[in-house]
Design an enzyme around this catalytic site. Structure first.
Site, PDB file in Angstrom:
ATOM      1  N   CYS A  73       0.838  -1.199   0.000  1.00 43.70           N
ATOM      2  CA  CYS A  73       0.000   0.000   0.000  1.00 43.70           C
ATOM      3  C   CYS A  73       0.873   1.249   0.000  1.00 43.70           C
ATOM      4  CB  CYS A  73      -0.916   0.004   1.225  1.00 43.70           C
ATOM      5  SG  CYS A  73      -0.005   0.068   2.782  1.00 43.70           S
ATOM      6  N   CYS A 122       3.359   1.561   2.785  1.00 46.29           N
ATOM      7  CA  CYS A 122       4.631   0.856   2.558  1.00 46.29           C
ATOM      8  C   CYS A 122       5.632   1.808   1.908  1.00 46.29           C
ATOM      9  CB  CYS A 122       4.426  -0.351   1.647  1.00 46.29           C
ATOM     10  SG  CYS A 122       3.456  -1.688   2.367  1.00 46.29           S
ATOM     11  N   ASP A 152       7.295  25.815 -33.610  1.00 50.25           N
ATOM     12  CA  ASP A 152       8.298  26.261 -34.573  1.00 50.25           C
ATOM     13  C   ASP A 152       7.726  25.996 -35.969  1.00 50.25           C
ATOM     14  OD1 ASP A 152      10.833  27.010 -35.604  1.00 50.25           O
ATOM     15  OD2 ASP A 152      11.321  24.893 -35.850  1.00 50.25           O
ATOM     16  N   ASP A 202      12.018  21.398 -33.204  1.00 50.19           N
ATOM     17  CA  ASP A 202      12.870  20.267 -33.571  1.00 50.19           C
ATOM     18  C   ASP A 202      14.337  20.619 -33.735  1.00 50.19           C
ATOM     19  OD1 ASP A 202      12.770  21.693 -35.957  1.00 50.19           O
ATOM     20  OD2 ASP A 202      12.927  19.880 -37.159  1.00 50.19           O
ATOM     21  N   ASP A 210      15.865  25.675 -30.985  1.00 57.16           N
ATOM     22  CA  ASP A 210      14.637  25.599 -30.182  1.00 57.16           C
ATOM     23  C   ASP A 210      14.924  25.128 -28.754  1.00 57.16           C
ATOM     24  OD1 ASP A 210      12.980  26.272 -32.365  1.00 57.16           O
ATOM     25  OD2 ASP A 210      13.005  24.201 -33.068  1.00 57.16           O
TER      26      ASP A 210
END
Length: 746
Positions: free
Chosen positions: A3, A6, A437, A634, A638
Site C-alpha cells: 500500500c 509501505c 516552430d 525540432d 529551439d
C-alpha cells in the site's frame, strides 16, 4: 509492497541512512529511485534497515542484460507471485463461502425470513468454524500477523497492520469465548463469536490483493511490448563470413545483414541493398517505409521485403529503442504533483486510523454500557473496532495516481508519444498556449530550391557553387536543400576558409580568396548593402524563403527555397482550437513567409524573424502573463525555449539536443500526435481524479459507517465482512478504472 503506507515507510527509513541525498518510492511500480554516496551507503546497508520491516531491495538488472534476455525479470517474478496468490485464494474461497452461508442463515433466521438454524447444525458449525479460522489465520493470514508483530516491534504500521490487528482481535476474542464460555457467560454473550469474520475478511482481502496484483501486471504491458520488440541475435559479417551472434556482442561499425521478416537488431545506416521497413512501433503508421543507401534504420523495426546490409552506428543502451524503454520506465516510476496530497495523507493515515479505531472501541463501551449493557456494548465495540481497521486501508489511495500514470505513459509510447515524467503529463492538458516552430514542425523540414535570381555577371553554376560551398557547413534544412540541389546539378563545391555561422542571420566565409555572405535581409543591414526588397516581399508572400548571396559590396543572387506544409498540420491546429488552445508560431523566417504558412494552417498568431534568444524571451513573456505554455520544436535553436516552456515537445525527427530538452517527444515528427498528447494528458488526469475520488469516498463513507456513527439514528452498523469486501473492491476498482485509459481512443 502492499500500500501507500509501505512506500512512505520505505522512504522515511531510507532517508535516515547516512549518505542518502534523495529517495522516491513508487507504490504502483514497486520501485525505488535512490541517490546516495557509495562511500557511506550501499545495497547491503539499505537491506539491513529494510528487511526487519518486511521489505527487500533488489538491484535492477543492467540494460544490456535486459536487451540480451528480452524478458522483464520483475514481471516473471510477479507472475509467479500472482500464481501463488491465486492458489491460496481459491483454496480459501470455499471456507469463506461456508462462513458467509452461516452468517446469512443466522441473520435471516433472526428475522424469520428463513427457518432458524437447527441446534445440531449450530453445534456442528460451532466446532467447525474455529478450525477453519485457525487454518486461514495460520496460512493466508500469516502476513497480517507478522504485520502486527512488526508494528509492536518497530513501530511501523501499514495495511497489513490494520488487517492483522482487526482479524487478530476478532479471532482472539472468539477463541477466549470458546475456551472459557462457562466462566464468561455471566458477563458477556457467549453465543456470538467472530470466527466467520476472521475467515471471510482475510479471504476477501486476499482475493482483493490477488485481483489487484493481476490487474497491476496489465498496467505495465507497454514495457513488456517494447522489450518484445528487441531482436535476440544479429547476423553480421566477420572475417568475410556471415555469423549469427547475440545482440550484446554487436560492436560499432559491424556490417549487419537483415533478411525479409527479421527484426533490425541495432541502429545503423544502410550500406547496400534496399527494402521496405515497418516502422509502426516508432511512428504508429502501418505503411512500411522504403530504405535504400544511406537511409537511417532503427532497432526493433521489421524488414518486410528485400535483403540489405547496414553499418551499426548505435548499440546496446545507445539505440533509440533502448532510449525509449528507459524513458518509459522512468516516466512510469515518476510521481505527478497531484500525488503529493495522497502521499501526505498516506504517511499519517495508518496511525490516525489506529487511534480512531481505539477511540471508537472506548466510546462504545463508555456510552454503550449504560444503554445496551456490557455484553451487547462489547459486541458493538468489537464490530466497530475491527470494521474500521479493515475498511480504512490506504491501498486505493496509494494506487490512484501511479496506476493511471503507468497506463497513460504506456499508451503514449504505443502511439509514438514519449513522456519524460509524470509531472509533464499532468501539466500538458493545463497549457492554454501551444507555441510551435515552423520548419520541421508545421512544415516538412525538407525544403527544396525553387528559384534562382542571378544579379551578377557570374553564371548560375558559379553562383550555386559559391552558395552551396557556404551552406555545406550548416545543419539548417534550408542549407541541405541548396547543397542537395547543387549535387543533383553536379556542381563542384570549392574550399572554404574562415567559415562563421552568424546566429539568426546567415553565414560567411572566404571562397576562392573572396569573402561572401549568405543569409536573410539582416545580412544586408549589417554590411550596409543597399537593395530593393520589394520583389522579395512578393515571393515570400507565396511562402518562399529567400537566401541572399552577397560579397562585401553587392547582392550577387537571391535563391528561393520552399518548404511544404505537413498534410496533417491544418487538422492538428483545428483540433487544438477545439480543445481550447491558442496556437502561436515562432519562426526565424521572414514575416511574409511566416504569415503565409500560418494562414494556410490557421495559426492564431505568427511571430517571425526571431533569433533563438527571442524564442526564449517570448516563451518567458507568455508565462509572465499567467499562461501555461507548451512548445513544440525540432532544432538546436529551439532547445533553450523548449527547456523554458512548462512543457517542451520535441519532434522525433529533430536533433538529440531538442529531444533531450523536451518533456515529450513525438516520434516520427508527426504533428498530429501533438493533439493526441494533449488528449492523453487530459484523459490520464481525469482517470487520476476519478481514482482519488473513489479512494477517498470509500473511507469518508466507510469509516463512520463501520464506527457506528449512524447506528443511533438509522440502526446501521457495518459488518467487518462487508468492510473487508469494500476494502478489497476499492483497490480493484481503482486499478480497473486506470486500465480503462488503455481502451479509450486518442
Amino acid at each position: 509492497m502492499h500500500c501507500a503506507s509501505c512506500a512512505s515507510i520505505i522512504e522515511r527509513t531510507v532517508k535516515k541512512i547516512d549518505g542518502v541525498s534523495d529517495v522516491s518510492v513508487n507504490n504502483g511500480t514497486e520501485k525505488a529511485k535512490i541517490s546516495y554516496d557509495e562511500r557511506l551507503a550501499s545495497h547491503d546497508v539499505f537491506n539491513k534497515k529494510l528487511e526487519p520491516l518486511g521489505y527487500v531491495l533488489e538491484m535492477e538488472m543492467s540494460d544490456m542484460h535486459k536487451e540480451h534476455t528480452g524478458i522483464n525479470q520483475s514481471k516473471q517474478e510477479k507472475l509467479k507471485e500472482v500464481s501463488e496468490m491465486r492458489s491460496s485464494v481459491f483454496f480459501a474461497l470455499p471456507l469463506a463461502g461456508i462462513g458467509i452461508l452461516i452468517m446469512a442463515w443466522e441473520i435471516f433466521g433472526k428475522y424469520s425470513i428463513v427457518p432458524a438454524m437447527p441446534e445440531t447444525i449450530y453445534e456442528f458449525f460451532h466446532h467447525l468454524l474455529p478450525i477453519f479460522a485457525t487454518f486461514i489465520f495460520a496460512t493466508i493470514g500469516k502476513p497480517y500477523v507478522v504485520g502486527v508483530y512488526r508494528f509492536f516491534r518497530y513501530g511501523k504500521a501499514n495495511m497489513d497492520t490494520l488487517i492483522g490487528l482487526g482479524t487478530s482481535v476478532a479471532f482472539l476474542y472468539s477463541f477466549i469465548i470458546s475456551a472459557f464460555d462457562k466462566i464468561l457467560a455471566p458477563y458477556v454473550n457467549v453465543e456470538y463469536t467472530y470466527y466467520d469474520v476472521t475467515i471471510v475478511v482475510i479471504t476477501f482481502i486476499a482475493l482483493g490483493k490477488y485481483l489487484e496484483a493481476k490487474s497491476k501486471i496489465k498496467t505495465g504491458d507497454a514495457i513488456e511490448k517494447l522489450l518484445g520488440l528487441q531482436a535476440k541475435t544479429a547476423l553480421v559479417v566477420r572475417n568475410a563470413k556471415e555469423i549469427e551472434i547475440a545482440i550484446d556482442q554487436v560492436v560499432l561499425g559491424d556490417i549487419v545483414i537483415v533478411k525479409p521478416g527479421q527484426k533490425i537488431p541495432v541502429d545503423g545506416v544502410v550500406v547496400s541493398g534496399s527494402s521496405f521497413v515497418d516502422e509502426s512501433m516508432l511512428t504508429g503508421e502501418p505503411i512500411p517505409v522504403e530504405k535504400s543507401l544511406n537511409a537511417q534504420i532503427v532497432a526493433g523495426t521489421i524488414n518486410t521485403s528485400g535483403t540489405f546490409n547496414f553499418k551499426a552506428t548505435k548499440i546496446g543502451s545507445e539505440t533509440l529503442l533502448s532510449h525509449i524503454i528507459k524513458m518509459v520506465e522512468e516516466a512510469q516510476g515518476s510521481k505527478a504533483p497531484i500525488q503529493a496530497l495522497a502521499d501526505k495523507i498516506s504517511s499519517i493515515f495508518v496511525p490516525v486510523v489506529l487511534v480512531l479505531a481505539t477511540l471508537t472501541f472506548g466510546a462504545w463501551l463508555y456510552f454503550g454500557i449504560p444503554v445496551f449493557g456490557f455484553a451487547q456494548a462489547l459486541g458493538f465495540a468489537l464490530t466497530s473496532f475491527v470494521g474500521i481497521l479493515v475498511i480504512a486501508c490506504p491501498c486505493a489511495l496509494g494506487l490512484a495516481t501511479p496506476t493511471a500514470i503507468i497506463v497513460g505513459v504506456g499508451k503514449g509510447a504505443q502511439n509514438g508519444i514519449l513522456i519524460k515524467d509524470a509531472a509533464t503529463l499532468e501539466t500538458l492538458h493545463k497549457a492554454g498556449v501551444i507555441v510551435v516552430d515552423k520548419t520541421g514542425t508545421i512544415t516538412n523540414g525538407k525544403p527544396e530550391l525553387s528559384k534562382i535570381e542571378n544579379k551578377s555577371d557570374k553564371t548560375n553554376d558559379e553562383i550555386l557553387s559559391i552558395l552551396a560551398t557556404l551552406e555545406s557547413r550548416s545543419e539548417h534544412p534550408i542549407a541541405h536543400a541548396i547543397v542537395t540541389y547543387a549535387k543533383e546539378k553536379n556542381i563542384v563545391l570549392k574550399n572554404i576558409e574562415q567559415f562563421e555561422n552568424i546566429r539568426g542571420k546567415g553565414l560567411q566565409g572566404i571562397v576562392a580568396n573572396q569573402k561572401y555572405f549568405a543569409g536573410n535581409t539582416k545580412i544586408l543591414v549589417d554590411f550596409n548593402i543597399s537593395f530593393d526588397a520589394k520583389h522579395i516581399d512578393e515571393e515570400t508572400r507565396q511562402g518562399k524563403t529567400p537566401v541572399i548571396l552577397t560579397d562585401t559590396k553587392n547582392v550577387l543572387a537571391i535563391v528561393y527555397v520552399a518548404d511544404q506544409v505537413k498534410d496533417e498540420a491544418r487538422e492538428t491546429v483545428a483540433s487544438l482550437h477545439k480543445l481550447g488552445k491558442k496556437v502561436i508560431m515562432l519562426t526565424g523566417d521572414n514575416k511574409n513567409t511566416g504569415e503565409y504558412i500560418g494562414g494556410l494552417v490557421g495559426i492564431d498568431e505568427v511571430i517571425a524573424e526571431v533569433m533563438p534568444e527571442d524564442k526564449l524571451r517570448i516563451v518567458k513573456e507568455l508565462q509572465s502573463k499567467g499562461n501555461v505554455v507548451a512548445m513544440a520544436g525540432d532544432g538546436v535553436n529551439d532547445a533553450p525555449a523548449l527547456a523554458q516552456a512548462d512543457v517542451g515537445i520535441a519532434m522525433g525527427t529533430g536533433t538529440d539536443v531538442a529531444i533531450d530538452s523536451a518533456g515529450i517527444t513525438l516520434l516520427g515528427g508527426d504533428i498530429a500526435k501533438l493533439t493526441k498528447a494533449v488528449k492523453l494528458s487530459k484523459m490520464t488526469m481525469l482517470g487520476i481524479k476519478q481514482n482519488l475520488f473513489w479512494a477517498f469516498i470509500y473511507n469518508v463513507v466507510g469509516i463512520p459507517l463501520a464506527g457506528g456513527l449512524f447506528y443511533p439514528i438509522l440502526g446501521w452498523l457495518l459488518s467487518p465482512v462487508f468492510a473487508g469486501f469494500a476494502m478489497a473492491m476499492s483497490s480493484v476498482s481503482v486499478v480497473s478504472n486506470s486500465l480503462r485509459i488503455k481502451a479509450k481512443k486518442l
